[in-house]
Write a protein that holds these residues in place. Structure first.
Motif, PDB file in Angstrom:
ATOM      1  N   VAL A 166       0.764  -1.320  -0.055  1.00  0.00           N
ATOM      2  CA  VAL A 166      -0.005  -0.185   0.022  1.00  0.00           C
ATOM      3  C   VAL A 166       0.980   1.257   0.196  1.00  0.00           C
ATOM      4  O   VAL A 166       2.157   1.260   0.524  1.00  0.00           O
ATOM      5  N   VAL A 167       0.356   2.259  -0.389  1.00  0.00           N
ATOM      6  CA  VAL A 167       1.183   3.683  -0.496  1.00  0.00           C
ATOM      7  C   VAL A 167       0.105   4.575   0.307  1.00  0.00           C
ATOM      8  O   VAL A 167      -0.933   5.149  -0.172  1.00  0.00           O
ATOM      9  N   PRO A 168       0.338   4.695   1.473  1.00  0.00           N
ATOM     10  CA  PRO A 168      -0.370   5.815   2.336  1.00  0.00           C
ATOM     11  C   PRO A 168      -0.639   7.140   1.715  1.00  0.00           C
ATOM     12  O   PRO A 168       0.340   7.606   0.811  1.00  0.00           O
ATOM     13  N   ARG A 169      -1.895   8.038   2.028  1.00  0.00           N
ATOM     14  CA  ARG A 169      -1.696   9.439   1.735  1.00  0.00           C
ATOM     15  C   ARG A 169      -0.474  10.293   2.250  1.00  0.00           C
ATOM     16  O   ARG A 169      -0.186  10.095   3.365  1.00  0.00           O
ATOM     17  N   ASN A 170      -0.190  11.154   1.424  1.00  0.00           N
ATOM     18  CA  ASN A 170       0.683  12.114   1.897  1.00  0.00           C
ATOM     19  C   ASN A 170       2.078  11.576   2.337  1.00  0.00           C
ATOM     20  O   ASN A 170       2.659  11.912   3.394  1.00  0.00           O
ATOM     21  N   LYS A 171       2.640  10.413   1.703  1.00  0.00           N
ATOM     22  CA  LYS A 171       3.844   9.878   2.178  1.00  0.00           C
ATOM     23  C   LYS A 171       4.710   9.759   0.936  1.00  0.00           C
ATOM     24  O   LYS A 171       4.320   9.552  -0.126  1.00  0.00           O
ATOM     25  N   VAL A 172       5.848   9.408   1.395  1.00  0.00           N
ATOM     26  CA  VAL A 172       7.102   8.967   0.477  1.00  0.00           C
ATOM     27  C   VAL A 172       7.150   7.563   0.733  1.00  0.00           C
ATOM     28  O   VAL A 172       7.905   7.226   1.828  1.00  0.00           O
ATOM     29  N   VAL A 173       6.939   6.740  -0.278  1.00  0.00           N
ATOM     30  CA  VAL A 173       7.342   5.188  -0.068  1.00  0.00           C
ATOM     31  C   VAL A 173       8.187   4.814  -0.976  1.00  0.00           C
ATOM     32  O   VAL A 173       8.307   5.107  -2.250  1.00  0.00           O
ATOM     33  N   THR A 174       9.204   3.953  -0.442  1.00  0.00           N
ATOM     34  CA  THR A 174      10.336   3.673  -1.107  1.00  0.00           C
ATOM     35  C   THR A 174      10.663   2.245  -1.751  1.00  0.00           C
ATOM     36  O   THR A 174      10.288   1.395  -0.628  1.00  0.00           O
ATOM     37  N   PHE A 175      10.883   1.920  -2.881  1.00  0.00           N
ATOM     38  CA  PHE A 175      11.204   0.366  -3.289  1.00  0.00           C
ATOM     39  C   PHE A 175      12.868   0.461  -3.252  1.00  0.00           C
ATOM     40  O   PHE A 175      13.350   1.162  -4.119  1.00  0.00           O
ATOM     41  N   VAL A 176      13.269  -0.498  -2.620  1.00  0.00           N
ATOM     42  CA  VAL A 176      14.848  -0.774  -2.783  1.00  0.00           C
ATOM     43  C   VAL A 176      14.872  -2.407  -2.998  1.00  0.00           C
ATOM     44  O   VAL A 176      14.219  -3.071  -2.928  1.00  0.00           O
ATOM     45  N   GLY A 177      16.172  -2.634  -3.960  1.00  0.00           N
ATOM     46  CA  GLY A 177      16.385  -3.993  -4.194  1.00  0.00           C
ATOM     47  C   GLY A 177      17.397  -3.953  -5.313  1.00  0.00           C
ATOM     48  O   GLY A 177      17.726  -2.939  -5.748  1.00  0.00           O
TER      49      GLY A 177
END
Length: 545
Positions: free
Chosen positions: A35-46
């Protein structure tokens, strides 16, 4: 959790359930949900090849999942192409730049929106377009003239233009109120000022929308993110809060091992005597508007780093040395031979290899096979016989050998290079030169867009090449990479070679020392005008007048 609390929690901007995607026998994404919450910065690493770009392609409508469900603002989301995704408020900065260089900046910022500025069905209101574009770059903090041709700006400014377009164009045109922005390695080519402007822009966008971010710079990930997801081999293996994790933990989750303490293999760095045999000598290289006359030497088994800001001319110098973009004046000699005007065709035959900074624009033909890209520099000798007939068997055998030795994931001789992740594409470009047993390598940002695990492999490879006597001219924007790998560091400042800094394994210069030399005195906030920098005041440093 009470039902009342659950009802009060806002629904996420985006959610995915059980996303899977395969290309032939390769399962690239396997049952991924997040999920990507509102007003957030979500990062994927790999790692490169973990599935990050494929995931972004699905989210932006470039590819379709084989299975799984997506929701955007609570509604089913299944875009059929990038235009459909954009119409729903999803925008993206791609890992490789996608600007049209021969048109003005304002046209790139408003690409695909021409109809909104049409008058009488056939005339464009360019004044209105320019006004909107100026508002976008002003809010983004990007110092450009939107009327100028996009190609007139350097790589960093062009990257900033792409970021501004993705983050702000929809808002300024009234197309979206809650943007969902996908940022794929957005800072890999930004200079210091543009990077600072980017961080400020992210903070502003977060108040109005959400951002999904991919970066291999783990320090940056921890600083910007509200939530971190880790992908490994196409599966989601961890969900972390930045406050409760470290770079070391992230690295371990990504690659399955802890990051080596000797990340740059400094213990394997050779001591090179000043009188050692030169493999590359350049005298009086000069390119008007790029750099002033420069002399340099790379000795057998030595790694010479070139450092400087993006406007320093270091990439132009690398192209001139290799003969890719021949300089207006100056000569280069390889392996003790006679000096002459640099010429990439002649130099390749004499043992030079060149890896450019912009991989897809200059380093490879992504629509061609991996084998074709590996053999690209050797059609006239290694892979054709005296009659000019192509040695397909040798090409395939050589490619497969380097696929194994360099651990190029998801690759085979006949696989299109576009199917590989950025880091694996970079390894294929390196294989092109390794198969020629070079004596000199000119590497321009060889780890740009490459994950930490693949970086470590490339660093090990550079050390192994140096141990066999290969001379390396390393041009890089990564400060720690520059310091960690180099025997000596040459600093360029606005086209001038201003310092040579020794960098022995047991006495590496500090980041502060190197940065102080890169910046003009007027731009050094911690150094009063007229004061010597830390590097120039040290007897171990040699400053070039």
């Amino acid at each position: 959790m009470s039902d009342r609390t659950a009802l009060q929690r806002p629904s996420p901007v985006f959610e995915a359930q059980a996303l899977s995607k395969s290309y032939g026998p390769n399962r690239v994404l396997d049952d991924v949900g997040f999920v990507v919450p509102r007003n957030k910065v979500v990062t994927f690493v790999g790692e490169n090849g973990a599935g990050k770009s494929t995931l972004f392609n699905i989210l932006s409508g470039v590819a379709a999942p084989d299975s799984g469900v997506m929701r955007l603002h609570g509604a089913t989301y299944a875009p059929t192409d990038y235009g459909a995704a954009a119409s729903l408020g999803v925008s993206r900065v791609f890992q490789e730049q996608s600007l049209i260089l021969n048109v003005p900046v304002y046209e790139n910022l408003l690409l695909g929106q021409d109809a909104r500025f049409a008058r009488a069905g056939q005339f464009l209101d360019r004044k209105a377009m320019i006004a909107v574009a100026e508002a976008i770059v002003e809010e983004a903090g990007v110092d450009v003239d939107v009327r100028r041709r996009t190609g007139d700006y350097d790589f960093s400014k062009r990257q900033s233009i792409e970021i501004a377009r993705a983050c702000l164009a929809g808002l300024h045109l009234g197309l979206v109120t809650q943007p969902f922005v996908l940022l794929d390695e957005p800072t890999s080519a930004l200079d210091r000022r543009d990077e600072e402007a980017f961080f400020r822009l992210v903070a502003r966008i977060k108040t109005r929308g959400s951002l999904l971010f991919v970066s291999h710079r783990l320090t940056e990930v921890l600083a910007l993110s509200d939530l971190i997801y880790v992908l490994k081999d196409g599966r989601l293996v961890a969900e972390l809060e930045p406050a409760n994790t470290t770079e070391s933990e992230l690295h371990g989750l990504m690659v399955g091992r802890e990051r080596a303490a000797d990340f740059y293999y400094e213990r394997r760095q050779r001591v090179i005597a000043k009188g050692a045999e030169p493999v590359l000598s350049a005298v009086g290289l000069y390119q008007p508007g790029a750099f002033e006359p420069i002399d340099l030497v790379v000795r057998k088994g030595e790694v010479v780093g070139i450092g400087g800001l993006l406007d320093s001319g270091k990439s132009a110098l690398g192209k001139a040395v290799a003969g890719v973009d021949p300089p207006a004046a100056g000569e280069v000699a390889l392996n003790g031979g006679s000096a002459g005007a640099p010429d990439i065709g002649r130099f390749v035959r004499q043992g030079l290899g060149y890896v450019p900074a912009e991989r897809l624009a200059e380093g490879m033909i992504a629509s061609a096979s991996v084998a074709w890209n590996v053999s690209l520099a050797s059609g006239g000798d290694l892979f054709s016989n005296a009659l000019g007939l192509w040695r397909r068997g040798r090409e395939v055998e050589t490619t497969e050998r380097y696929v194994r030795s360099l651990a190029i994931r998801s690759a085979a001789a006949n696989v299109r290079a576009s199917r590989l992740s950025g880091g694996n594409q970079q390894k294929a470009v390196l294989a092109r030169w390794l198969c020629r047993n070079p004596s000199v390598l000119v590497l321009d940002n060889p780890t740009r867009g490459v994950d930490a695990g693949a970086k470590e492999e490339i660093y090990r490879l550079i050390r192994e090449l140096a141990e066999t006597g290969v001379g390396v001219l390393l041009i890089t924007d990564e400060l720690l990479e520059l310091i960690g790998l180099s025997n000596r560091i040459l600093i360029l400042q606005r086209g001038r070679l201003v310092a040579e800094v020794p960098a022995p394994a047991d006495a590496k210069p500090t980041e502060r020392e190197i940065v102080a030399l890169m910046l003009p005195q007027s731009d050094r906030p911690d150094l009063p005008t007229g004061a010597a920098s830390p590097s120039t005041s040290s007897p171990a440093r040699e400053t070039i007048p």
